[in-house]
Design an enzyme around this catalytic site. Structure first.
Site, short mmCIF file in Angstrom:
data_model
loop_
_atom_site.label_atom_id
_atom_site.label_comp_id
_atom_site.label_asym_id
_atom_site.label_seq_id
_atom_site.Cartn_x
_atom_site.Cartn_y
_atom_site.Cartn_z
CB CYS A 139 -0.90 -0.02 1.24
SG CYS A 139 -1.72 1.54 1.54
N1 MHO Z 1 -5.57 -1.32 3.51
C1 MHO Z 1 -5.95 -0.17 2.78
C2 MHO Z 1 -5.18 -0.10 1.51
C3 MHO Z 1 -5.32 1.17 0.81
S1 MHO Z 1 -4.27 1.31 -0.40
C4 MHO Z 1 -4.06 2.78 -0.92
C5 MHO Z 1 -7.44 -0.23 2.49
O1 MHO Z 1 -7.93 -1.33 2.33
O2 MHO Z 1 -8.11 0.78 2.45
O3 MHO Z 1 -3.99 0.27 -1.20
#
Ligand code: MHO
Length: 218
Positions: A21
Site C-alpha cells: 500500500c
Molecule cells: N488497507 C488499505 C489499503 C489502501 S491502499 C491505498 C485499504 O484497504 O483501504 O492500497
C-alpha cells in the site's frame, strides 16, 4: 500559512518502488535523510490513465525525488527490502507487487546486484520485478500524503493545495514524522530549518512520540 517555503531547489534524482500500500511507503521515505519530495501513483502496467478503482495491470508505487549526496540508491533499496507489506516471496496481487522501476542504467545495475545480495542473505528466491520506469500516473489527491491528510487542520495551516501535496518538501517530511517514522533529531532539525511554527512543531513531536515503532501498514 503566508510565506511558508514548500520547495527545496537542489539537484535530485528519482527513484520508484512498489512494495505494498503506497500510503505506507509515502510515509516511510518522506522522513528519511535526503528525501526532497514524494508522490504516490500507478505504474508498471499498460492501461492508460488508471484509477484507484480501475488499476488494470498497474501497481501502487511511490515516486521519490532524492538528493544522491545525502542518500544513496543502495540505502533507498535497503529501506525497500526491509519494508514490504506482503513480504518478498509471495505476490498477493499485482496492485501490491514488489517492483523496482529504474530511471537509468546505474540504478538498473545497482538494483540487479541488490536483489541477488538480498536473496542470498535471506536464502530465498525473491519475486521482486525490475523494470524501466515508464509512465507514472499520479494517484488521486486523497491518496497523496495520506497520513498527513488525516490531520486536516495541518493541511489547511500549511496551505497544502492538491499540487503541493505532490510537490511540497515539508509535506513529505511531516507525512512521515506524524506516524513516527524517521529520527527525532531529524524532526527537530527540520522544524528549525523549515521554520515551522511552534504549534505545528509541538503537535508533530507529540504524534511522532505516540507512533514511534508502530506499523507503517494498516
Ligand atoms: N488497507 C488499505 C489499503 C489502501 S491502499 C491505498 C485499504 O484497504 O483501504 O492500497
Amino acid at each position: 500559512m503566508p510565506g511558508i517555503q514548500h520547495d527545496i531547489d537542489i539537484p535530485f534524482k528519482k527513484a520508484t518502488f512498489g512494495m505494498g500500500c503506497f500510503w505506507a511507503s509515502d510515509a516511510l521515505f518522506g522522513a528519511q535523510p535526503g528525501i526532497l519530495r514524494t508522490r504516490v501513483g500507478y505504474a508498471g502496467g499498460t492501461l492508460i490513465d488508471p484509477e484507484y478503482r480501475k488499476l488494470g495491470d498497474h501497481t501502487e508505487v511511490i515516486e521519490i525525488d532524492y538528493d544522491p549526496k545525502q542518500i544513496s540508491y543502495e540505502e533507498l533499496l535497503q529501506l525497500f527490502w526491509d519494508n514490504h507489506e506482503y513480504g518478498l516471496t509471495t505476490c498477493v496481487k499485482k496492485q501490491y507487487m514488489s517492483l523496482i522501476l529504474y530511471h537509468d542504467d546505474d540504478q538498473k545495475r545497482i538494483a540487479e546486484i541488490s536483489v541477488k545480495k538480498e536473496s542470498h542473505k535471506r536464502n530465498e528466491k525473491l519475486i521482486t520485478t525490475i523494470l524501466p520506469a515508464g509512465i507514472f500516473y499520479p494517484a488521486e489527491d486523497y491518496h497523496q500524503k495520506y497520513r498527513l491528510q488525516q490531520h486536516s487542520w495541518l493541511v489547511e495551516e500549511l496551505g497544502l493545495t492538491p499540487e503541493l501535496l505532490q510537490k511540497s518538501h515539508i509535506a513529505a517530511r511531516l507525512n512521515g514524522y506524524l506516524v513516527g517514522v524517521g529520527k527525532i533529531e531529524a524532526l527537530e532539525s527540520d522544524c528549525v530549518k523549515l521554520g515551522l511554527p511552534e504549534k505545528i512543531s509541538n503537535y508533530v513531536h507529540k504524534q511522532w512520540k505516540q507512533n514511534e515503532g508502530g506499523s507503517l501498514y494498516c
